[in-house]
Design a protein around this motif. Structure first.
Motif, PDB file in Angstrom:
ATOM      1  N   GLY A 234      -1.618   1.204  -5.233  1.00 52.10           N
ATOM      2  CA  GLY A 234      -1.785   0.520  -3.946  1.00 52.10           C
ATOM      3  C   GLY A 234      -2.279   1.384  -2.801  1.00 52.10           C
ATOM      4  O   GLY A 234      -2.293   0.944  -1.657  1.00 52.10           O
ATOM      5  N   SER A 259      -7.709  -5.806   3.493  1.00 53.31           N
ATOM      6  CA  SER A 259      -6.277  -6.039   3.570  1.00 53.31           C
ATOM      7  C   SER A 259      -5.569  -4.727   3.265  1.00 53.31           C
ATOM      8  O   SER A 259      -4.863  -4.601   2.265  1.00 53.31           O
ATOM      9  CB  SER A 259      -5.870  -7.127   2.579  1.00 53.31           C
TER      10      SER A 259
ATOM     11  N   GLY B  13       8.701  -5.848  -0.194  1.00 46.17           N
ATOM     12  CA  GLY B  13       8.019  -6.953  -0.868  1.00 46.17           C
ATOM     13  C   GLY B  13       6.636  -7.253  -0.347  1.00 46.17           C
ATOM     14  O   GLY B  13       6.353  -8.361   0.106  1.00 46.17           O
ATOM     15  N   PHE B  14       5.736  -6.281  -0.402  1.00 43.15           N
ATOM     16  CA  PHE B  14       4.341  -6.569  -0.078  1.00 43.15           C
ATOM     17  C   PHE B  14       3.506  -6.373  -1.333  1.00 43.15           C
ATOM     18  O   PHE B  14       3.680  -5.382  -2.043  1.00 43.15           O
ATOM     19  CB  PHE B  14       3.854  -5.673   1.061  1.00 43.15           C
ATOM     20  N   GLY B  15       2.621  -7.331  -1.611  1.00 47.59           N
ATOM     21  CA  GLY B  15       1.890  -7.306  -2.875  1.00 47.59           C
ATOM     22  C   GLY B  15       2.908  -7.415  -4.006  1.00 47.59           C
ATOM     23  O   GLY B  15       3.854  -8.196  -3.928  1.00 47.59           O
ATOM     24  N   THR B  16       2.722  -6.599  -5.036  1.00 48.17           N
ATOM     25  CA  THR B  16       3.685  -6.652  -6.143  1.00 48.17           C
ATOM     26  C   THR B  16       4.875  -5.735  -5.883  1.00 48.17           C
ATOM     27  O   THR B  16       5.707  -5.539  -6.745  1.00 48.17           O
ATOM     28  CB  THR B  16       2.997  -6.262  -7.457  1.00 48.17           C
ATOM     29  N   THR B  57      -3.172   2.029   2.614  1.00 47.10           N
ATOM     30  CA  THR B  57      -2.505   1.308   1.534  1.00 47.10           C
ATOM     31  C   THR B  57      -2.497  -0.177   1.799  1.00 47.10           C
ATOM     32  O   THR B  57      -2.748  -0.623   2.918  1.00 47.10           O
ATOM     33  CB  THR B  57      -1.038   1.760   1.399  1.00 47.10           C
ATOM     34  N   LEU B  58      -2.152  -0.943   0.777  1.00 48.64           N
ATOM     35  CA  LEU B  58      -2.063  -2.390   0.943  1.00 48.64           C
ATOM     36  C   LEU B  58      -0.741  -2.795   1.575  1.00 48.64           C
ATOM     37  O   LEU B  58      -0.610  -3.887   2.089  1.00 48.64           O
ATOM     38  CB  LEU B  58      -2.253  -3.088  -0.417  1.00 48.64           C
ATOM     39  N   ALA B  59       0.270  -1.893   1.544  1.00 44.41           N
ATOM     40  CA  ALA B  59       1.584  -2.266   2.075  1.00 44.41           C
ATOM     41  C   ALA B  59       1.638  -2.148   3.592  1.00 44.41           C
ATOM     42  O   ALA B  59       2.249  -2.976   4.263  1.00 44.41           O
ATOM     43  CB  ALA B  59       2.666  -1.414   1.436  1.00 44.41           C
ATOM     44  N   MET B  60       0.995  -1.123   4.149  1.00 45.49           N
ATOM     45  CA  MET B  60       0.894  -0.950   5.607  1.00 45.49           C
ATOM     46  C   MET B  60       2.243  -0.995   6.302  1.00 45.49           C
ATOM     47  O   MET B  60       2.386  -1.618   7.345  1.00 45.49           O
ATOM     48  CB  MET B  60      -0.011  -2.036   6.210  1.00 45.49           C
TER      49      MET B  60
END
Lengths: 614, 74
Positions: A234, A259, B13-16, B57-60
């Motif tokens: 990620g 995103s 709980g962001f993305g998987t 990252t996707l979680a940010m």
């Protein structure tokens, strides 16, 4: 006599309408029949009945889907004759036996040409819903009003680059078109997903829709360009992301969705974004999920539309960043371990198996692709310039009243309104501050929210206070002075434009206080739209007058601000009577009016006839 | 530059899902490729690592912390 004729005409019209109304059912076509067996009939009996009709009518009844077992819902191929026969045979075992109507989205262009206006109304509206079986769980698509926008465009011709973990062609992306992408993590052309995030994001933008399977997407006739920059875990480097932005700009993308976020300021990234902007690409990025004031990078760069997340009730989601850098808000959902229904549902992969799955995610990651999807619709409607697409998105967004902390940016995304605005072809840049920022007159550490201040009431307050002063001058001639003028401003509107200025990573409260008028001061630190009744009253003007009346010059500041407060309270009472503890009803309005009158009386007492500035 | 964080491991709980550490002073750090010993919700730990400013990252959810040393606290 005339009444009788009218009544007669009405009756004739009514009878004609009833006679010609063929009913909704008759308009549908079907070649299948639905059998719903009663819950209290045991499975063996149902099995026996199914076998019986299979033999008797030479048909093959089947469970409607894998989810149909508990409901005992079967379908069977057949026509009206079979329908009537089955109704008769299965009467005692079933809840209903009915036609399985086929619903489809009318091809907007064709149907509007062929259908006369009179018949267009409700059936077409009802059938705008796509036939994807899980569409009803997509509260997010309903809340952005996407169905109405599909009458005009479904995104054909627009290309959206998804800079993310890659995209896997899951079953519900089978009918979606793809452009050539790239995997910058593993340096290869195949940009498939090994995490599940990118495929989910892509699904929101352009999930195959009206394909009788799974869920829907927003611009489902648009083309997706998969660009993998985040690894399975990620994360990804700024260098790869900057390269991906340039790749998208060079390969015909109209919109870029990112995103992702975090890290520090990077000139490589800022330059890549400028490059894309110059090439006509609109860049959209998530605001970030740390629940803090200020969006993260890349949402905060100039020429990037930053997106905050809404939950299913339309409020800012707890985790969403806000304040500087948030340009617009869109559904991002909110899931918990017990409840996934509040999330955004799309088809993606399970990273542990690589298999297709339908999963509900939450995050500003999910909000950004809503905006990217609508941007694709706007682009497909003929608006190509990225600034104009951005303006169409923000100007058509549903405004949120009293958004003092900028939770929502310009407002909540509205797909139908954005497409309508784009089709009108008149997108205006009335946002002076936006222009100022983009022209580089302001340091990039500042961020301006042009929409935060309701300009009309503010102007009404300033103009009102000056008119009042002019009026009073007829009775008690006095000379204008700087102290008088600054009092009028301080009392009526304050330096209100300061409220729209944000400095990244610093609290905005000092600017809000400086930008507030005297009545607004009591609630400016909290950033509430409601006035504090202790400040929005005659109390402060009274104190100022009492303290300053003896001073030849400052006295006029006190009088000016009392006039200003009079105007501010009167305008607030008329337009938006919101008070802390007192609500926004008659009580609040009464309070404001009484205090406005008291302030006016105070001015009257304070200006003695013939008084002049020393 | 090395940073030391005392806090509790959490799964966000962001993305998987993403491993993170909620520090005692209220800041949340995203763990960059954490060792498997740290992948346990509720674990009280002391982590020494590097803030990776060059990673998005996707979680940010906050600064990205690349773990160099860690100690599991009782």
């Amino acid at each position: 006599m005339r009444k009788l004729v009218l009544a007669g005409l009405f009756l004739v019209g009514l009878i004609w309408a009833i006679a010609s109304f063929s009913g909704l059912a008759a308009q549908g076509t079907y070649d299948r029949i639905v059998l719903d067996f009663r819950e209290d009939v045991d499975a063996a009996q149902i099995e026996q009945q199914v076998q019986t009709i299979a033999q008797k009518y030479n048909v093959r009844p089947r469970l409607n889907s894998e989810f149909s077992q508990p409901d005992h819902l079967y379908t069977v191929k057949g026509d009206k004759a079979l329908l009537n026969a089955l109704k008769h045979d299965l009467k005692q075992y079933t809840e209903y036996v009915e036609p399985d109507y086929i619903y489809s989205i009318p091809e907007s262009q064709d149907s509007r040409v062929n259908v006369s206006i009179g018949k267009e109304a409700s059936p077409i509206q009802a059938s705008q819903a796509p036939n994807d079986p899980m569409y009803s769980q997509q509260w997010n698509l309903h809340s952005i009003n996407v169905e109405s926008s599909w009458q005009d465009t479904k995104g054909k011709g627009a290309t959206v680059a998804v800079i993310d973990t890659g995209i896997s062609e899951v079953p519900d992306l089978k009918e979606t078109s793809f452009a050539k992408g790239y995997d910058f993590v593993n340096d290869r052309e195949d940009a498939r997903d090994d995490n599940g995030h990118g495929t989910h994001v892509a699904g929101t933008i352009a999930q195959s829709t009206n394909n009788g399977f799974g869920v829907a997407g927003i611009a489902y006739e648009a083309t997706l360009m998969p660009l993998k920059v985040l690894s399975a875990s990620g994360g990804g480097t700024v260098a790869d992301i900057a390269e991906a932005i340039r790749f998208a700009a060079d390969h015909g993308a109209n919109v870029i969705n990112m995103s992702l976020g975090g890290g520090g300021e990077s000139s490589a990234m800022a330059e890549a974004i400028d490059y894309a902007h110059k090439k006509g690409v609109l860049v959209i990025a998530a605001a970030g999920n740390s629940g803090q004031n200020s969006a993260s990078y890349p949402a905060r760069y100039p020429h990037v539309l930053g997106v905050a997340a809404l939950d299913s009730s339309g409020q800012k989601a707890d985790y969403s960043n806000f304040g500087a850098g948030v340009d617009v808000s869109a559904p991002g959902g909110s899931t918990s371990e017990e409840n996934a229904a509040g999330g955004i549902l799309q088809n993606t992969i399970d990273p542990s198996t690589g298999e297709s799955t339908f999963a509900a995610f939450q995050g500003t990651s999910m909000a950004a692709p809503h905006v990217a999807g609508v941007a694709a619709l706007v682009s497909a409607s003929g608006v190509k310039d990225p600034d104009e697409v951005a303006a169409a998105l923000t100007q058509s967004a549903r405004k949120v009243q009293d958004d003092e902390l900028n939770h929502y940016g310009a407002g909540k995304l509205d797909a139908a309104a954005a497409v309508k605005l784009a089709l009108k072809g008149k997108i205006t840049f009335n946002d002076f501050f936006q222009w100022l920022r983009d022209s580089g007159y302001l340091n990039p550490r500042f961020w301006i929210d042009g929409g935060v201040v309701a300009l009309v009431p503010k102007l009404a307050m300033v103009v009102g206070s000056y008119l009042l002063a002019f009026f009073l001058r007829n009775y008690f001639p006095f000379a204008w002075s700087w102290s008088m003028a600054s009092g009028l401003i301080a009392g009526s509107s304050g330096l209100f434009f300061l409220k729209g200025i944000y400095i990244f990573d610093l609290p905005q409260a000092p600017l809000r206080v400086m930008g507030s008028s005297i009545p607004e001061l009591g609630s400016s630190i909290q950033g509430s739209g409601a006035l504090n009744p202790l400040f929005a009253s005659v109390l402060i003007p009274l104190a100022l007058v009492v303290l300053l009346l003896g001073h030849a010059q400052w006295k006029w500041f006190a009088i000016g601000s009392t006039i200003g407060v009079t105007a501010c309270l009167a305008v607030s009472a008329a337009i938006d009577p919101q008070l802390m503890w007192l609500g926004d009803g008659a009580l609040a309005r009464g309070f404001l009016i009484v205090n406005a009158l008291l302030c006016y009386g105070l001015v009257w007492l304070a200006i003695k006839p013939g008084d002049k500035i020393a | 530059m090395s940073t030391t964080v005392n806090g509790i491991i959490d799964r966000k709980g962001f993305g998987t899902g993403t491993w993170a550490i909620d520090s005692e002073d209220g800041q949340t750090y995203e763990l960059h490729k954490p060792p498997s010993e740290l992948q346990k919700k509720g674990l009280k730990v002391k982590v020494e690592g590097k803030i990776r400013d060059d990673i998005m990252t996707l979680a940010m959810i906050g600064p990205v912390l690349e773990v160099q040393k860690f100690e599991i606290l009782k």
